[in-house]
Design an enzyme around this catalytic site. Structure first.
Site, PDB file in Angstrom:
ATOM      1  N   HIS A 125       0.814  -1.225   0.000  1.00  0.00           N
ATOM      2  CA  HIS A 125       0.000   0.000   0.000  1.00  0.00           C
ATOM      3  C   HIS A 125       0.843   1.268   0.000  1.00  0.00           C
ATOM      4  CE1 HIS A 125      -4.055  -1.765   0.702  1.00  0.00           C
ATOM      5  NE2 HIS A 125      -3.305  -2.805   1.002  1.00  0.00           N
ATOM      6  N   ASP A 136       3.469   9.418  -0.635  1.00  0.00           N
ATOM      7  CA  ASP A 136       2.291   8.618  -0.276  1.00  0.00           C
ATOM      8  C   ASP A 136       2.094   7.546  -1.332  1.00  0.00           C
ATOM      9  OD1 ASP A 136       0.055   8.020   1.306  1.00  0.00           O
ATOM     10  OD2 ASP A 136      -0.532  10.125   1.440  1.00  0.00           O
TER      11      ASP A 136
HETATM   12  C1  GDG Z   1      -2.166   3.733   3.342  1.00  0.00           C
HETATM   13  C2  GDG Z   1      -1.122   4.411   2.431  1.00  0.00           C
HETATM   14  C3  GDG Z   1      -2.810   4.416   0.575  1.00  0.00           C
HETATM   15  C4  GDG Z   1      -8.487   9.835   8.046  1.00  0.00           C
HETATM   16  N1  GDG Z   1      -8.870  10.535   9.136  1.00  0.00           N
HETATM   17  C5  GDG Z   1     -10.106  10.123   9.445  1.00  0.00           C
HETATM   18  C6  GDG Z   1     -10.490   9.156   8.511  1.00  0.00           C
HETATM   19  N2  GDG Z   1      -9.481   9.002   7.673  1.00  0.00           N
HETATM   20  C7  GDG Z   1      -9.535   8.087   6.524  1.00  0.00           C
HETATM   21  C8  GDG Z   1      -9.519   8.844   5.214  1.00  0.00           C
HETATM   22  C9  GDG Z   1      -9.030   7.757   4.267  1.00  0.00           C
HETATM   23  C10 GDG Z   1      -8.100   6.939   5.158  1.00  0.00           C
HETATM   24  O1  GDG Z   1      -8.423   7.248   6.511  1.00  0.00           O
HETATM   25  C11 GDG Z   1      -6.627   7.327   4.946  1.00  0.00           C
HETATM   26  O2  GDG Z   1      -6.208   6.796   3.757  1.00  0.00           O
HETATM   27  P1  GDG Z   1      -4.948   7.368   2.970  1.00  0.00           P
HETATM   28  O3  GDG Z   1      -4.882   6.686   1.671  1.00  0.00           O
HETATM   29  O4  GDG Z   1      -5.090   8.841   2.832  1.00  0.00           O
HETATM   30  O5  GDG Z   1      -3.672   7.141   3.883  1.00  0.00           O
HETATM   31  P2  GDG Z   1      -3.018   5.968   4.835  1.00  0.00           P
HETATM   32  O6  GDG Z   1      -3.804   5.781   6.073  1.00  0.00           O
HETATM   33  O7  GDG Z   1      -1.604   6.374   5.059  1.00  0.00           O
HETATM   34  O8  GDG Z   1      -3.105   4.615   3.976  1.00  0.00           O
HETATM   35  C12 GDG Z   1      -1.830   5.273   1.379  1.00  0.00           C
HETATM   36  C13 GDG Z   1      -3.719   3.624   1.497  1.00  0.00           C
HETATM   37  O9  GDG Z   1      -2.979   2.882   2.463  1.00  0.00           O
HETATM   38  C14 GDG Z   1      -4.584   2.633   0.703  1.00  0.00           C
HETATM   39  O10 GDG Z   1      -3.814   1.770  -0.071  1.00  0.00           O
HETATM   40  O11 GDG Z   1      -3.588   5.270  -0.245  1.00  0.00           O
HETATM   41  O12 GDG Z   1      -0.868   5.834   0.504  1.00  0.00           O
HETATM   42  O13 GDG Z   1      -0.225   5.198   3.213  1.00  0.00           O
HETATM   43  O14 GDG Z   1     -10.085   6.930   3.858  1.00  0.00           O
HETATM   44  O15 GDG Z   1     -10.778   9.357   4.940  1.00  0.00           O
HETATM   45  N3  GDG Z   1     -11.687   8.537   8.526  1.00  0.00           N
HETATM   46  C15 GDG Z   1     -12.559   8.896   9.498  1.00  0.00           C
HETATM   47  N4  GDG Z   1     -12.249   9.836  10.443  1.00  0.00           N
HETATM   48  C16 GDG Z   1     -11.049  10.474  10.454  1.00  0.00           C
HETATM   49  O16 GDG Z   1     -10.789  11.327  11.307  1.00  0.00           O
HETATM   50  N5  GDG Z   1     -13.768   8.323   9.534  1.00  0.00           N
END
Ligand code: GDG
Length: 448
Positions: free
Chosen positions: A156, A353
């Site tokens: 990821h 990322d």
């Molecule tokens: C890894 C990789 C890759 C965040 N704060 C809250 C909340 N979130 C949710 C977001 C989003 C998820 O968490 C975060 O996803 P990301 O993709 O931005 O980042 P990582 O957590 O680092 O994920 C990344 C991912 O895996 C998938 O393969 O894209 O690059 O690092 O959905 O909305 N959700 C809620 N409250 C929050 O305060 N409900």
């Protein structure tokens, strides 16, 4: 249809449907509703010693089988090697990586323990899909125990250039481990190129041919619906009233040093310093739920951000205006979707990322008739699918300030055109497609 076995460091608790419903669970939803499934991994609980037998819970056609991690294993495997060595290295931050042979041994030990527990639970025709950097050696350990199933791997996070990755001690061993997987999935073509080169240089040319990019997406439609529905919520109305017609900038990130938050706060400070017309006319809301709060680097980051918030609000606030609102608690997903829809700017500036799903969620949340503008780091994997975003170098606060000024001043026509350029792929390259593509390649892998 044969059974799908998901192996991931963290297994969602089906009883918990709280604010932080895991991203992976959302992404796999389609695959998990179409067939019988087993989800195997760490329970998130710490015990005296790592359990040898899993705790099982069946909900519909999904069985959740989890192990508690022993305290020492948690420290070595999870905090030590996975989060302390691999996470920074894979995000190009060698300077933040530390290495110890004990942590590395702990990492291998937990992968072996996972494999030893799962092996007797497997059926010969299961499809096994392991997720993320915690599990590089998992397939090799399973093969050692006689596993002949199709086993796929998806990373990821980014994969850096081979020279950088191989600075991590035991990197070649990790690359050799990867060769036990039938399909090795990464987020972007850049990651795929880097990993292929690293594998080839480590004498794993055959495995290099099994590397493929599968950019992960979100299911846009349900997220759009959530955002639309949020507009009717009392919480949304209260928030809107509190903005008093000021333009909203929104950021949503786990509190992590890869997300570029200090530079982003600095960039916002530069906007207020250099483009004075925005003072008192804009509010920036940053939601940054604490993650890995027991790791020193993360505690230091939190202190740094606290300082930035104080500095910016101290310098620019008016009695009736706080320029920066910052919260380290998670916000419920339906509420978050509403904040995104309301925001004139989505500010997503990770230093690196794998993909970044927030960028895609921001697009999905917009009103197509009057959409906001996405300001996006050029180092997020999502860049390839979001050609309408304003791209910035996340290390350059002035560039962030200039992009914010451009976004806040942008006319509706241009906002619409940019939004449409992004929305096509967000809609078409969703989580379901990602799952189907990966499993299609994995399940076709041994058929030739
Ligand atoms: C890894 C990789 C890759 C965040 N704060 C809250 C909340 N979130 C949710 C977001 C989003 C998820 O968490 C975060 O996803 P990301 O993709 O931005 O980042 P990582 O957590 O680092 O994920 C990344 C991912 O895996 C998938 O393969 O894209 O690059 O690092 O959905 O909305 N959700 C809620 N409250 C929050 O305060 N409900």
């Amino acid at each position: 249809m044969n059974r799908l076995v998901i192996v991931a460091n963290r297994v969602p608790n089906p009883r918990e449907r709280g604010a932080t419903a895991g991203g992976l669970a959302v992404a796999l939803k389609d695959a998990l509703t179409r067939r019988e499934a087993l989800w195997f991994g760490w329970s998130g609980q710490i015990a005296e010693a790592t359990a040898a037998e899993p705790t099982e819970l069946r909900v519909g056609r999904i069985t959740y089988a989890t192990l508690d991690l022993g305290r020492e294993d948690y420290r070595r495997f999870y905090q030590g090697f996975a989060n302390g060595s691999l996470w920074p290295t894979l995000h190009y931050r060698l300077g933040l990586a530390h290495f110890s042979r004990e942590d590395h041994a702990g990492y291998r030990k937990v992968n072996a323990a996972f494999a030893a527990t799962l092996a007797p639970m497997l059926r010969p025709d299961d499809t096994v899909w392991a997720h993320d950097f915690h599990l590089f050696p998992f397939a090799a350990e399973l093969r050692r125990r006689g596993g002949r199933q199709r086993i796929g791997f998806f990373l990821h996070v980014p994969f850096p250039p081979g020279g950088l990755f191989c600075a991590l001690p035991r990197a070649e061993e990790l690359l050799a481990d990867l060769a036990a997987y039938d399909v090795i999935g990464v987020q972007t073509e850049d990651d795929a190129g880097n990993l292929r080169e690293a594998l080839a240089a480590a004498g794993q040319a055959e495995a290099a041919a099994r590397v493929q990019a599968f950019p992960i997406g979100i299911e846009a439609e349900p997220f759009t619906a959530l955002a639309e529905k949020a507009m009717e919520k009392r919480e949304t109305e209260r928030f809107r009233t509190s903005l008093v017609d000021r333009a909203l900038i929104v950021g949503v990130d786990r509190l992590d040093y890869t997300k570029g938050l200090p530079q982003r706060f600095c960039g916002y400070g530069q906007l207020l310093a250099r483009f004075k017309g925005h003072r008192s006319k804009v509010t920036y809301l940053q939601v940054a739920p604490v993650s890995r709060g027991d790791v020193a680097q993360y505690r230091a980051l939190r202190r740094e951000l606290d300082e930035w918030v104080g500095r910016i609000n101290g310098a620019y606030a008016e009695p009736d205006w706080a320029p920066l609102r910052y919260m380290t608690r998670a916000v419920a997903r339906p509420v978050l979707a509403g904040f995104m829809r309301m925001a004139r700017v989505g500010l997503v500036t990770p230093l690196r990322d794998g993909m970044n799903l927030v960028a895609k969620e921001y697009i999905a949340a917009q009103d197509p008739d009057d959409p906001g503008v996405l300001v996006l780091s050029r180092f997020a994997g999502a860049v390839a699918q979001l050609p309408g975003a304003l791209l910035v170098n996340p290390l350059d606060p002035d560039e962030i300030a200039e992009a914010l000024d451009q976004a806040l001043s942008m006319r509706r026509e241009e906002r619409r055109a940019r939004f449409e350029d992004c929305a096509v792929s967000v809609r078409e390259e969703g989580a379901r497609a990602w799952c189907r593509n990966f499993l299609g390649v994995l399940e076709g892998a041994n058929d030739a």
